[in-house]
Design a protein around this motif. Sequence first.
Motif, mmCIF file in Angstrom:
data_model
loop_
_atom_site.group_PDB
_atom_site.id
_atom_site.type_symbol
_atom_site.label_atom_id
_atom_site.label_comp_id
_atom_site.label_asym_id
_atom_site.label_seq_id
_atom_site.Cartn_x
_atom_site.Cartn_y
_atom_site.Cartn_z
ATOM 1 N N PHE A 80 0.745 -1.227 0.022
ATOM 2 C CA PHE A 80 -0.141 -0.016 0.005
ATOM 3 C C PHE A 80 0.671 1.205 0.024
ATOM 4 N N LEU A 81 1.757 1.131 0.965
ATOM 5 C CA LEU A 81 2.822 2.379 0.611
ATOM 6 C C LEU A 81 3.636 2.635 -0.325
ATOM 7 N N PHE A 82 3.770 1.440 -1.207
ATOM 8 C CA PHE A 82 4.572 1.658 -2.409
ATOM 9 C C PHE A 82 3.640 2.190 -3.396
ATOM 10 N N VAL A 83 2.409 1.783 -3.515
ATOM 11 C CA VAL A 83 1.410 2.192 -4.539
ATOM 12 C C VAL A 83 1.234 3.843 -4.008
ATOM 13 N N ALA A 84 1.086 3.904 -2.901
ATOM 14 C CA ALA A 84 0.568 5.505 -2.532
ATOM 15 C C ALA A 84 1.792 6.330 -2.913
ATOM 16 N N LEU A 85 3.048 6.003 -2.781
ATOM 17 C CA LEU A 85 4.381 6.733 -3.080
ATOM 18 C C LEU A 85 4.294 6.810 -4.597
ATOM 19 N N ALA A 86 4.182 5.795 -5.365
ATOM 20 C CA ALA A 86 4.197 6.005 -6.850
ATOM 21 C C ALA A 86 2.993 7.088 -7.232
#
Length: 342
Positions: free
Chosen positions: A8-14
Amino acid sequence: MTSQRDIFLFVALAVAWGTAFGAVEVGLATLPPILFAALRLDGAVLLFAAAIAAFGYEWRPRTREDWVTIMISGGLIVGGHYGLMFLGQSYVSSAVAAIVLSLTPIVTPPLAIALLPSERIRAPAIVGLVVGLAGVVIIALSGGSLDGQVIGVALLFGSSFVFATGAVLTERTRGTLPLLPLQTWAMAVGAAMLHTLSFAHPGEAVVSTLTTAWTPETAAALVYLAVVSTAGGFLAYFTLLERVGASELSLVNYASPVVATVVGWALLGESITLATIAGFGLILLGFALCKIDALWKTAAPVVGYGPTRQVAAAAEEIVVDGNVYVIGTGNDRYVGSVRSAD
């Protein structure tokens, strides 16, 4: 990066970093690049300082490692990265800027191997990085980004290099500051560095720009960059950096160009060609190869492969001379235990 929280954090960061390129494009229409980058950090510093006061975090650096981490993060990950990025994007489109910065995953593993003795890179990851780079090259060439815009591409490549260097060096430090104060100090150092460079740059005209360059679109872009892309983005970034490491986290730069290109097409009128779509496909394939172990661990049980646990047969109880024998089977062998009937 296999937990739901990390994904989730990876997608939000992208998303936060991918949409930032469109906001930068809007702001550069009226603001000079170095000053714009500094103002972006100013807003994020104010937000983080307010959060530190509200939650009562310890904010004072106490050790040499604290100061080393702050100076590396502020000088490279924040100041150097944003300064070169904004300068480079003043020469190229938002989509091309994001694509060139996606070279960061190519730069990070060799730096990690050179600077971190424990780091290793496996063959599928090497293939994945090469495939992803091929996708980046196809997209860049499809937009003509290398024709007459060498300065912008070189500046953006420099931005990816200093970011990767800062990320790897930060992984080696062990400071005592909590995450939020550390980010605040780093962004304050980066903002001070960029304000100094902007003031010294003869083409920035800081005083006159600050009084004449403001439009509703510029103000909205600056607020979005400060709140979502910088404050929110760096919170997610440093959290993931501690959990998964620099090499793995650098793969976010393969996802953000997809977001940037879609935003550029939908809101800024930038075109998406078949070559761009093909490049995206290669980027995704490269990402899958780099994450092949984690993907296999997730997919194997679904398709029926991987280790399975044998289910034991139901136990039986037999009473002999007042004693109860509990008998079950496992691996075709009888296993028994005894307890008193009372």
